[in-house]
Design a protein around this motif. Structure first.
Motif, PDB file in Angstrom:
ATOM      1  N   ILE A  54      58.619  29.520  56.329  1.00 38.08           N
ATOM      2  CA  ILE A  54      58.890  28.932  54.757  1.00 38.08           C
ATOM      3  C   ILE A  54      56.619  28.912  54.787  1.00 38.08           C
ATOM      4  O   ILE A  54      56.943  28.938  53.825  1.00 38.08           O
ATOM      5  CB  ILE A  54      58.595  27.377  54.871  1.00 38.08           C
ATOM      6  N   ASP A  55      56.468  29.070  55.384  1.00 32.66           N
ATOM      7  CA  ASP A  55      55.427  29.511  55.688  1.00 32.66           C
ATOM      8  C   ASP A  55      54.423  30.207  54.692  1.00 32.66           C
ATOM      9  O   ASP A  55      53.397  30.491  53.531  1.00 32.66           O
ATOM     10  CB  ASP A  55      54.487  29.095  56.900  1.00 32.66           C
ATOM     11  N   VAL A  56      55.263  31.735  55.250  1.00 28.12           N
ATOM     12  CA  VAL A  56      54.603  32.886  53.724  1.00 28.12           C
ATOM     13  C   VAL A  56      54.754  32.427  52.455  1.00 28.12           C
ATOM     14  O   VAL A  56      53.762  32.965  51.181  1.00 28.12           O
ATOM     15  CB  VAL A  56      54.751  33.802  54.718  1.00 28.12           C
ATOM     16  N   ALA A  57      55.946  32.120  51.780  1.00 29.37           N
ATOM     17  CA  ALA A  57      56.622  32.340  51.107  1.00 29.37           C
ATOM     18  C   ALA A  57      55.937  31.039  50.274  1.00 29.37           C
ATOM     19  O   ALA A  57      55.931  30.857  48.820  1.00 29.37           O
ATOM     20  CB  ALA A  57      57.970  31.340  50.807  1.00 29.37           C
ATOM     21  N   THR A  58      55.344  30.110  51.140  1.00 29.86           N
ATOM     22  CA  THR A  58      54.718  28.800  50.338  1.00 29.86           C
ATOM     23  C   THR A  58      53.287  29.484  49.642  1.00 29.86           C
ATOM     24  O   THR A  58      52.862  28.921  48.926  1.00 29.86           O
ATOM     25  CB  THR A  58      54.675  27.018  51.220  1.00 29.86           C
ATOM     26  N   THR A  59      52.608  29.680  50.261  1.00 31.22           N
ATOM     27  CA  THR A  59      51.375  30.646  50.501  1.00 31.22           C
ATOM     28  C   THR A  59      51.764  31.370  49.475  1.00 31.22           C
ATOM     29  O   THR A  59      51.031  31.237  48.357  1.00 31.22           O
ATOM     30  CB  THR A  59      50.224  30.946  51.455  1.00 31.22           C
ATOM     31  N   ALA A  60      52.436  31.878  49.198  1.00 31.66           N
ATOM     32  CA  ALA A  60      52.871  32.949  48.165  1.00 31.66           C
ATOM     33  C   ALA A  60      53.173  32.408  47.374  1.00 31.66           C
ATOM     34  O   ALA A  60      52.096  32.564  45.378  1.00 31.66           O
ATOM     35  CB  ALA A  60      54.132  34.147  48.134  1.00 31.66           C
ATOM     36  N   ALA A  61      53.908  31.336  46.801  1.00 29.41           N
ATOM     37  CA  ALA A  61      54.048  30.850  45.335  1.00 29.41           C
ATOM     38  C   ALA A  61      52.343  29.801  45.293  1.00 29.41           C
ATOM     39  O   ALA A  61      52.301  29.633  43.931  1.00 29.41           O
ATOM     40  CB  ALA A  61      55.020  29.555  46.022  1.00 29.41           C
ATOM     41  N   ILE A  62      51.631  29.379  46.454  1.00 33.75           N
ATOM     42  CA  ILE A  62      50.476  28.785  45.804  1.00 33.75           C
ATOM     43  C   ILE A  62      49.582  29.467  44.770  1.00 33.75           C
ATOM     44  O   ILE A  62      48.692  29.315  44.163  1.00 33.75           O
ATOM     45  CB  ILE A  62      49.736  27.769  46.779  1.00 33.75           C
ATOM     46  N   ILE A  63      49.464  31.152  45.442  1.00 34.08           N
ATOM     47  CA  ILE A  63      48.616  32.172  44.966  1.00 34.08           C
ATOM     48  C   ILE A  63      49.157  32.306  43.907  1.00 34.08           C
ATOM     49  O   ILE A  63      48.321  32.157  42.940  1.00 34.08           O
ATOM     50  CB  ILE A  63      48.696  33.299  45.902  1.00 34.08           C
ATOM     51  N   ARG A  64      50.225  32.674  43.822  1.00 30.84           N
ATOM     52  CA  ARG A  64      50.844  32.698  41.912  1.00 30.84           C
ATOM     53  C   ARG A  64      49.646  31.510  41.115  1.00 30.84           C
ATOM     54  O   ARG A  64      50.421  32.423  39.795  1.00 30.84           O
ATOM     55  CB  ARG A  64      52.381  33.302  41.763  1.00 30.84           C
ATOM     56  N   ALA A  65      50.669  30.371  41.487  1.00 33.05           N
ATOM     57  CA  ALA A  65      50.542  29.149  39.939  1.00 33.05           C
ATOM     58  C   ALA A  65      48.836  29.020  40.700  1.00 33.05           C
ATOM     59  O   ALA A  65      48.632  28.926  39.294  1.00 33.05           O
ATOM     60  CB  ALA A  65      51.009  27.809  40.941  1.00 33.05           C
ATOM     61  N   PHE A  66      48.110  29.946  41.309  1.00 37.71           N
ATOM     62  CA  PHE A  66      46.183  29.441  41.134  1.00 37.71           C
ATOM     63  C   PHE A  66      46.592  31.110  39.717  1.00 37.71           C
ATOM     64  O   PHE A  66      45.671  30.247  38.885  1.00 37.71           O
ATOM     65  CB  PHE A  66      45.835  29.820  41.719  1.00 37.71           C
ATOM     66  N   GLY A 136      56.766  18.713  46.433  1.00 34.61           N
ATOM     67  CA  GLY A 136      56.938  19.111  45.430  1.00 34.61           C
ATOM     68  C   GLY A 136      59.264  18.979  45.785  1.00 34.61           C
ATOM     69  O   GLY A 136      59.727  19.269  47.112  1.00 34.61           O
ATOM     70  N   SER A 137      59.785  19.150  44.691  1.00 35.19           N
ATOM     71  CA  SER A 137      61.434  18.917  44.736  1.00 35.19           C
ATOM     72  C   SER A 137      61.835  20.165  44.061  1.00 35.19           C
ATOM     73  O   SER A 137      61.413  19.833  43.228  1.00 35.19           O
ATOM     74  CB  SER A 137      61.358  17.783  45.395  1.00 35.19           C
ATOM     75  N   ASN A 138      63.585  20.381  44.343  1.00 35.48           N
ATOM     76  CA  ASN A 138      63.753  20.451  43.442  1.00 35.48           C
ATOM     77  C   ASN A 138      65.791  19.988  43.752  1.00 35.48           C
ATOM     78  O   ASN A 138      65.715  20.025  44.607  1.00 35.48           O
ATOM     79  CB  ASN A 138      64.007  21.694  43.646  1.00 35.48           C
ATOM     80  N   SER A 139      66.138  19.705  42.677  1.00 37.41           N
ATOM     81  CA  SER A 139      67.374  19.348  43.032  1.00 37.41           C
ATOM     82  C   SER A 139      69.087  21.104  42.594  1.00 37.41           C
ATOM     83  O   SER A 139      68.586  21.623  42.221  1.00 37.41           O
ATOM     84  CB  SER A 139      68.479  18.530  42.234  1.00 37.41           C
ATOM     85  N   TYR A 140      69.557  20.784  43.818  1.00 34.04           N
ATOM     86  CA  TYR A 140      70.814  21.836  43.845  1.00 34.04           C
ATOM     87  C   TYR A 140      72.244  21.261  43.780  1.00 34.04           C
ATOM     88  O   TYR A 140      72.160  20.115  44.284  1.00 34.04           O
ATOM     89  CB  TYR A 140      70.203  23.244  44.932  1.00 34.04           C
ATOM     90  N   PHE A 141      73.278  21.629  42.877  1.00 33.69           N
ATOM     91  CA  PHE A 141      74.759  21.501  44.070  1.00 33.69           C
ATOM     92  C   PHE A 141      75.116  22.431  44.947  1.00 33.69           C
ATOM     93  O   PHE A 141      74.943  23.295  44.431  1.00 33.69           O
ATOM     94  CB  PHE A 141      75.503  21.826  42.501  1.00 33.69           C
ATOM     95  N   VAL A 142      76.767  22.209  45.328  1.00 34.03           N
ATOM     96  CA  VAL A 142      76.471  22.308  47.051  1.00 34.03           C
ATOM     97  C   VAL A 142      78.186  22.862  46.148  1.00 34.03           C
ATOM     98  O   VAL A 142      78.817  22.044  45.615  1.00 34.03           O
ATOM     99  CB  VAL A 142      76.829  21.320  47.752  1.00 34.03           C
ATOM    100  N   MET A 156      61.999  27.231  44.403  1.00 29.97           N
ATOM    101  CA  MET A 156      61.999  25.934  43.814  1.00 29.97           C
ATOM    102  C   MET A 156      60.784  25.235  43.937  1.00 29.97           C
ATOM    103  O   MET A 156      60.678  24.894  43.182  1.00 29.97           O
ATOM    104  CB  MET A 156      63.288  25.661  42.636  1.00 29.97           C
ATOM    105  N   ALA A 157      61.712  24.702  45.147  1.00 29.43           N
ATOM    106  CA  ALA A 157      60.744  23.019  45.451  1.00 29.43           C
ATOM    107  C   ALA A 157      59.852  23.736  45.865  1.00 29.43           C
ATOM    108  O   ALA A 157      58.237  22.988  45.373  1.00 29.43           O
ATOM    109  CB  ALA A 157      61.373  22.917  46.902  1.00 29.43           C
ATOM    110  N   GLU A 158      58.975  25.090  46.426  1.00 32.19           N
ATOM    111  CA  GLU A 158      58.035  26.061  46.411  1.00 32.19           C
ATOM    112  C   GLU A 158      57.162  26.262  44.904  1.00 32.19           C
ATOM    113  O   GLU A 158      56.249  25.648  45.294  1.00 32.19           O
ATOM    114  CB  GLU A 158      57.971  26.921  47.067  1.00 32.19           C
ATOM    115  N   GLN A 159      57.881  26.755  44.258  1.00 35.38           N
ATOM    116  CA  GLN A 159      56.586  26.432  43.157  1.00 35.38           C
ATOM    117  C   GLN A 159      56.335  25.000  42.149  1.00 35.38           C
ATOM    118  O   GLN A 159      55.225  24.788  42.301  1.00 35.38           O
ATOM    119  CB  GLN A 159      57.583  27.014  42.106  1.00 35.38           C
ATOM    120  N   ASP A 160      57.055  23.986  42.333  1.00 35.19           N
ATOM    121  CA  ASP A 160      56.602  22.767  42.298  1.00 35.19           C
ATOM    122  C   ASP A 160      55.425  22.107  42.702  1.00 35.19           C
ATOM    123  O   ASP A 160      55.059  21.475  42.120  1.00 35.19           O
ATOM    124  CB  ASP A 160      57.835  21.923  42.140  1.00 35.19           C
ATOM    125  N   LEU A 161      55.568  22.157  44.417  1.00 34.51           N
ATOM    126  CA  LEU A 161      55.030  22.159  45.482  1.00 34.51           C
ATOM    127  C   LEU A 161      53.109  22.821  44.716  1.00 34.51           C
ATOM    128  O   LEU A 161      52.461  21.969  44.664  1.00 34.51           O
ATOM    129  CB  LEU A 161      54.368  22.143  46.688  1.00 34.51           C
TER     130      LEU A 161
END
Length: 173
Positions: A54-66, A136-142, A156-161
């Motif tokens: 989860i670390d690499v994907a979260t880092t990529a989301a943060i860089i994209r957001a900046f 950061g959070s995201n809701s989802y249906f199962v 999507m939770a990573e993007q919110d974070l």
């Protein structure tokens, strides 16, 4: 009389022009945390959770957001004007809508990512954000496959974070 009317009209026009610019400011953009910072180095997020990769994907989301925000440029260089350190400390799943016959099972869940953020401004030589908790959070249906539903919700939770981290650094809150 005519001269006084022209002066009054000119004053009202000037007042309306200046009033329309009340929200603008001259100088650099951003909060006091990033004064003088033009580039920011974001090392890979430290993962203190049990979630693998989860670390690499979260880092990529943060860089994209900046990059999307555009206030400061991201840099691969450790000698950038600022350094952002992020530690992912918790991945939490919560039931938002329990099933009617089984309170332990649910139809709708929420995934929450909790991170601690520190930001060092090299221009001022100070750590301006120290271990601030951001989530950061995201809701989802199962449906039939809870694992697949969660796998799709995590980005999507990573993007919110990431958006909240950018807001914390750039705007100061």
């Amino acid at each position: 009389m005519k001269n006084a009317s022209l002066r009054l009209l000119a004053f009202l026009v000037l007042l309306s022009v200046l009033g329309g610019c009340a929200g603008y400011r001259l100088g650099s953009i951003g909060g006091k945390n990033i004064q003088g910072v033009n580039s920011i180095y974001i090392p890979v997020v430290k993962n203190r959770t049990l979630e693998p990769s989860i670390d690499v994907a979260t880092t990529a989301a943060i860089i994209r957001a900046f990059d999307q925000d555009g206030t400061v440029a991201t840099s691969q260089n450790e000698a950038a004007d600022g350094v952002l350190e992020i530690m992912l400390t918790e991945v939490r799943r919560q039931i938002l809508q329990p099933e009617q016959l089984d309170a332990q099972a649910g139809n709708q869940f929420q995934i929450v990512l909790v991170a601690h953020v520190s930001f060092f401004n090299r221009k001022t030589g100070r750590k301006v954000i120290q271990d601030a908790a951001v989530s950061g959070s995201n809701s989802y249906f199962v449906g039939r496959d809870q694992v697949e539903a969660e796998r799709q919700a995590v980005p999507m939770a990573e993007q919110d974070l990431a958006k909240k981290i950018v807001s914390l650094v750039v705007e100061g809150w």
